[in-house]
Design a protein around this motif. Structure first.
Motif, mmCIF file in Angstrom:
data_model
loop_
_atom_site.group_PDB
_atom_site.id
_atom_site.type_symbol
_atom_site.label_atom_id
_atom_site.label_comp_id
_atom_site.label_asym_id
_atom_site.label_seq_id
_atom_site.Cartn_x
_atom_site.Cartn_y
_atom_site.Cartn_z
ATOM 1 N N UNK A 188 0.798 -1.228 0.000
ATOM 2 C CA UNK A 188 0.000 0.000 0.000
ATOM 3 C C UNK A 188 0.826 1.271 0.000
ATOM 4 N N UNK A 189 2.156 1.162 0.009
ATOM 5 C CA UNK A 189 3.025 2.343 0.036
ATOM 6 C C UNK A 189 2.711 3.226 1.241
ATOM 7 N N UNK B 61 -16.079 -0.059 -8.331
ATOM 8 C CA UNK B 61 -15.235 -1.100 -7.755
ATOM 9 C C UNK B 61 -16.006 -2.046 -6.836
ATOM 10 N N UNK B 62 -17.276 -1.769 -6.616
ATOM 11 C CA UNK B 62 -18.069 -2.575 -5.684
ATOM 12 C C UNK B 62 -18.723 -3.743 -6.415
ATOM 13 N N UNK B 63 -17.911 -4.716 -6.775
ATOM 14 C CA UNK B 63 -18.411 -5.885 -7.490
ATOM 15 C C UNK B 63 -17.817 -7.142 -6.867
ATOM 16 N N UNK B 64 -18.416 -8.318 -7.105
ATOM 17 C CA UNK B 64 -17.876 -9.551 -6.519
ATOM 18 C C UNK B 64 -16.459 -9.835 -6.992
ATOM 19 N N UNK B 65 -15.710 -10.523 -6.150
ATOM 20 C CA UNK B 65 -14.343 -10.902 -6.487
ATOM 21 C C UNK B 65 -14.332 -11.984 -7.563
ATOM 22 N N UNK C 102 -9.262 1.159 3.410
ATOM 23 C CA UNK C 102 -8.991 -0.259 3.205
ATOM 24 C C UNK C 102 -8.806 -0.908 4.577
ATOM 25 N N UNK C 103 -9.472 -2.021 4.791
ATOM 26 C CA UNK C 103 -9.247 -2.812 5.996
ATOM 27 C C UNK C 103 -8.490 -4.062 5.577
ATOM 28 N N UNK C 104 -7.191 -4.120 5.867
ATOM 29 C CA UNK C 104 -6.414 -5.296 5.460
ATOM 30 C C UNK C 104 -6.760 -6.490 6.333
ATOM 31 N N UNK D 94 -6.466 0.273 -4.809
ATOM 32 C CA UNK D 94 -6.836 0.907 -3.540
ATOM 33 C C UNK D 94 -6.758 2.429 -3.613
ATOM 34 N N UNK D 95 -5.859 2.959 -4.427
ATOM 35 C CA UNK D 95 -5.801 4.410 -4.586
ATOM 36 C C UNK D 95 -7.057 4.950 -5.230
ATOM 37 N N UNK D 96 -7.568 4.246 -6.265
ATOM 38 C CA UNK D 96 -8.817 4.649 -6.910
ATOM 39 C C UNK D 96 -9.980 4.573 -5.937
#
Length: 242
Positions: free
Chosen positions: A36-37, A204-208, A115-117, A192-194
């Motif tokens: 994640x830099x 980005x809210x779609x199934x994996x 982001x929750x890792x 994650x930046x987007x």
């Protein structure tokens, strides 16, 4: 006797409250820095193997200088909440379909995405009184990047400002639907930046992808939330009859 892996057949799904309701964080700062830099000073992160709602979790958010790792309450508390926290509805998950419009989450969705890792998460199958716990993680053992939201709030008792967060969940993909009809929204680390600063986060809210996760059955010891979450045996494969 055999241990179940990614291709194991699940029992009939149990329609539980929105998941995920338990997950793990056995992570290193160095690994998250690489993915994640991160900015800031490295610190030791205590491994946790059975995180329950309303406890503290590690969250990646955008700070003034860049991506930072911050501890937060798991269960989002909106800034406008004034009642005791025990009157707050369950906010450890937010539904992807309504996260942009629900009063509890819409402000955070606009400007405080995070982001929750996670190392993995749990889900249960089977009937009441005989539920089987399953553990889900990335096939390559890399941390998962859960899409989340965060919010600052004034503690109703102390008036101290604190931070809180929620995990966004959406419809399960076909593979996950054998275990549950919902799943966390898991982002590619390259996105994650987007997610945190982009103009169209809903895209980005779609199934994996179907191959994003592996699964195995674990000990029923994970069913207990009143004990410490520092036991690594909780994620070990259980031996089941077959």
């Amino acid at each position: 006797m055999k241990a179940q892996g990614r291709g194991a057949s699940a029992l009939a799904p149990v329609m539980l409250p929105p998941m995920c309701g338990r997950f793990t964080q056995h992570l290193s700062w160095e690994e998250l820095h690489r993915l994640a830099d991160l900015i800031g000073q490295p610190r030791n992160l205590a491994p946790r193997y059975n995180i329950a709602p309303m406890t503290q979790v590690e969250v990646i958010r955008l700070g003034p200088q860049g991506k930072e790792l911050a501890p937060m309450r798991w269960g989002l508390v909106p800034l406008w909440w004034k009642d005791p926290l025990n009157k707050l509805p369950a906010t450890f998950n937010a539904r992807a379909e309504t996260v942009s419009t629900k009063p509890m989450f819409r402000s955070a969705f606009k400007s405080r995405r995070c982001i929750i890792p996670a190392s993995g998460f749990y889900e249960w199958t089977g009937s009441k009184g005989a539920k089987t716990p399953h553990y889900f993680s990335a096939p390559d053992s890399r941390p998962l990047a859960f899409a989340g939201l965060w919010e600052s709030f004034a503690d109703p008792q102390t008036r101290e400002m604190k931070d809180s967060a929620t995990i966004i969940v959406g419809p399960a993909n076909e593979w996950m639907s054998r275990f549950h009809d919902r799943m966390p929204v898991i982002l590619d680390w390259g996105d994650i930046g987007l997610w945190m600063a982009g103009g169209d986060p809903g895209a980005l809210l779609h199934p994996s992808p179907e191959d994003a996760l592996q699964e195995w059955i674990v000990s029923a010891g994970v069913n207990k939330s009143d004990v410490g979450d520092d036991d690594p045996t909780l994620i070990e494969r259980a031996i089941v009859a077959g």
